[in-house]
Design an enzyme around this catalytic site. Structure first.
Site, short mmCIF file in Angstrom:
data_model
loop_
_atom_site.label_atom_id
_atom_site.label_comp_id
_atom_site.label_asym_id
_atom_site.label_seq_id
_atom_site.Cartn_x
_atom_site.Cartn_y
_atom_site.Cartn_z
N GLU A 143 0.82 -1.21 0.00
CA GLU A 143 0.00 0.00 0.00
C GLU A 143 0.86 1.26 0.00
OE1 GLU A 143 -3.04 0.11 -0.58
OE2 GLU A 143 -3.87 -1.85 -0.06
N ASP A 194 -4.58 -10.04 -8.22
CA ASP A 194 -4.95 -9.14 -9.33
C ASP A 194 -3.79 -8.34 -9.90
OD1 ASP A 194 -4.82 -7.85 -6.88
OD2 ASP A 194 -6.59 -6.61 -7.20
N GLU A 244 -12.33 -0.17 -9.79
CA GLU A 244 -11.98 -1.13 -10.83
C GLU A 244 -12.96 -1.16 -12.00
OE1 GLU A 244 -9.44 -1.87 -7.52
OE2 GLU A 244 -11.62 -1.70 -7.59
N ARG A 274 0.39 3.69 -3.29
CA ARG A 274 -0.33 4.92 -3.00
C ARG A 274 0.60 6.11 -2.83
NH1 ARG A 274 -5.90 3.82 0.34
NH2 ARG A 274 -6.04 1.55 0.11
#
Length: 681
Positions: free
Chosen positions: A249, A394, A517, A253
């Protein structure tokens, strides 16, 4: 007793109506599709343009055999190679295959008149309406951003219901109003002994929402606010904090946003307007370097080279750190770390990220070529054996392809091609073609990585990114079908539930945290097809967000997609991704589309220009020497140049032709089929 008789009567009446539909029109719900019955009603007898019934499509899209079972195809086991092998070599155009006759059939026989789908979605999207939607998307971002700055900065996130900020939670997260539902399901990489992992994994006490939103300000052309925000970040944000964060993360980010904003500031062309900063001395690049150095301890003292999932920014890996991580969390660092290495001329960051990718790759199944979703970083043992497209895996797939696009390293494309083939072989169910043939629509299911057998009957909202990835490799037709399925779920609930059970036609996990998404795939499909259908989809999403998630000081997570109750949290990706993709969908004249510069989006939606500088790698030979065995073939075989073509890319026949520009991208009968399968009709 009267109410029981009434309920029984209604049930019998509904069954009777379905029976009439099955017998007369063949349009009833596909009972065989959802339950283990030997019969499959619905669309098993759709006729092709050549007259007689097309061959029945069995499991995995392979041709059916006379007298063989016809459904349920998503529940049936996959036959390795049956789908991918056929789809890897699209049929050659024959007489009238790609001509008007073929597309007239695919479009649903427009001469018969426009049905409700064509009336709603086909035709041009008026410029005035497009401008209105663009302004609505911009207003959505501004409302969220301004409220964050007014009520939450310098904390990490905004609590939009109570109009206050949120930082790392060192106590009980349940004491914070509105956080309870977030603990129903967490991404599979969020394994922790702490009950407040959902807060601390993301929040690092470094003004996360402001940092994450920097390039969105630039894309929307707000140079004054972009310059102000950059100066605030430079002057107020520090990573010398006693904060334990998730490496993944923090990378996507924060590190990714700092690098993106740095590239925007130093771009000599300045396509978004004057985004330069007076006396700028590469401060954002230096901050990115500082953060990456603090993340490096995660890569130390692991026997496999796969990093620890968490690191303390001041002290390194916590002594009680978990040895389990997810494939996506450990294997989706290469884009940001690679950019940093190439901007600094320091191979360290790219090397550790690439080593982690190769370590995971070498742990894939010998039989299926698939990877699991959770692995032990010390033993290399797969703790989670589920293989799918959603949480835990993913962005691993995504970054194999995007790393190749950015850096030009052929082994990245080779790995992507190989895993995409395995995905087609074992995960893809339904008919072979999206827009023709019979059977259930294509869907990618969750299977056991070693056997390829179905593990469950749910999909998660993160999987909605996959149609966008398919667009990048040219598999537009399959992307159209898969996107339509997620959009149908959105239409039913006005949001995407975190998990949806396709067998039960109901959500398994009910909350929606404003994820981007589906919007991302909608945007990329519009860029690929220019079909106004996707503008209608974007408008639906915008209006749903405005109607169901807007609160006093921003946009709130939906706790329950059915009753629309809310939770007091606005994640940073709402501004960095959801609003950005919606804005770009409707802003055709944006420099992202018109400047002549090729841009790629990171998994957090940060833009990166694709240029020759990022393909310069003086340490390339060092990587190949350190790689050990061949990254693709365990036997040491390296594909020849002609094998580097991305499998399943569109042939001339499979490209979306101009005559479909203002028609439905998916034939009406198939769109109706999907709507039935999610319980819309």
């Amino acid at each position: 007793m009267q109410w029981r008789a009434l309920v029984l009567g209604l049930v019998l009446l509904r069954l009777g109506l379905h029976g009439v539909l099955w017998l007369v029109f063949g349009l009833g719900p596909s009972m065989g599709f959802y339950q283990r019955f030997p019969l499959s009603f619905g669309f098993q007898r759709l006729r092709g343009p050549d007259g007689p019934e097309s061959p029945a499509s069995g499991p995995a899209g392979r041709p059916g055999t006379p007298g063989g079972p016809s459904g349920p195809s998503w529940l049936q086991p996959q036959v390795p190679g049956a789908a991918a092998g056929r789809r890897r070599a699209p049929r050659r155009p024959g007489p009238d295959v790609c001509g008007p006759g073929h597309w007239g059939y695919v479009l649903g026989g427009r001469s018969r008149g426009r049905d409700e789908y064509e009336k709603r979605y086909s035709g041009a999207f008026p410029p005035q309406l497009r401008a209105q939607m663009r302004d609505l998307a911009r207003g959505m971002f501004v409302f969220g951003y301004d409220n964050y700055m007014a009520h939450a900065f310098p904390e990490d996130e905004l609590n939009p219901i109570h109009c206050r900020g949120r930082g790392p939670d060192r106590g009980d997260p349940l004491s914070i109003p509105g956080t309870q539902g977030l603990f129903l399901i967490l991404p599979l990489c969020l394994h922790s002994t702490s009950s407040n992992l959902n807060i601390n994994d993301v929040l690092g006490n470094y003004s996360l929402t402001l940092v994450d939103a920097l390039d969105t300000l630039a894309i929307m052309g707000n140079s004054s606010e972009f310059q102000k925000a950059v100066k605030l970040v430079i002057n107020t944000v520090s990573f010398d904090k006693d904060s334990t964060v998730q490496v993944f993360e923090a990378t996507i980010r924060v590190l990714g946003s700092l690098l993106s904003a740095h590239r925007i500031i130093t771009d000599s062309k300045q396509p978004f307007g004057d985004m330069t900063i007076k006396d700028y001395d590469n401060e954002l690049l230096h901050m990115a370097h500082d953060l990456a150095v603090r993340l490096l301890p995660a890569f130390e003292n692991t026997r496999t080279g796969i990093p620890y999932p968490r690191v303390n920014l001041k002290t390194g890996v916590p002594p009680d750190s978990n040895n389990e991580t997810c494939t996506a969390g450990a294997g989706s660092l290469l884009v940001e770390f690679g950019i940093l290495s190439r901007l600094l001329g320091d191979s360290t960051f790219e090397w550790v990220a690439r080593r982690a990718v190769k370590a995971l790759w070498n742990l894939r199944s010998n039989d299926t070529g698939l990877l699991g979703n959770v692995v032990n970083i010390q033993t290399g043992h797969w703790v989670g054996k589920q293989s799918g497209l959603g949480a835990g895996l993913d962005s691993f797939y995504e970054y194999l392809l995007k790393s190749y696009i950015l850096f030009g390293e052929k082994e990245d494309l080779e790995m992507f091609n190989a895993v995409y083939k395995s995905i087609q072989n074992y995960l893809r169910r339904g008919r072979e073609a999206c827009n023709e043939g019979e059977g259930d629509p294509p869907l990618y299911v969750n299977v056991n990585m070693f056997s390829g057998q179905l593990m469950n009957t749910w999909i998660d909202s993160l999987q909605a990114f996959f149609p966008g990835l398919q667009v990048l490799i040219g598999d537009v037709e399959d992307a159209i079908c898969l996107h339509a399925f997620y959009y149908a779920i959105w239409k039913r609930y006005g949001a995407l539930p975190e998990r949806y059970n396709w067998q039960l036609q109901a959500p398994d996990v009910l909350f929606y945290p404003l994820r981007p998404e589906l919007v991302e795939s909608t945007y990329l499909l519009y860029q690929a097809t220019k079909n106004p259908f996707y503008l209608h989809v974007g408008m639906d999403i915008l209006q749903s967000l405005e109607k169901y998630t807007k609160v006093k000081c921003g946009y709130a997570t939906l706790h329950h997609v059915i009753d629309k109750s809310k939770e007091d949290r606005m994640e940073s990706f709402f501004l960095s991704e959801t609003c950005k993709y919606l804005y770009l969908l409707f802003d055709e004249e944006n420099p992202v589309h018109k400047s002549g510069t090729r841009y790629m989006f990171t998994t957090e939606g940060h833009i990166v220009s694709v240029d020759a500088h990022l393909r310069e790698s003086p340490w390339k030979e060092f990587f190949s020497e350190e790689g050990g065995r061949d990254p693709v073939g365990k036997s040491g075989h390296r594909p020849r140049p002609h094998e580097l073509k991305v499998i399943n890319s569109s042939s001339n026949c499979n490209r979306v032709p101009d005559e479909r520009r203002y028609s439905l991208p998916l034939k009406s009968v198939y769109m109706r089929q999907i709507d039935q399968m999610v319980g819309l009709i």
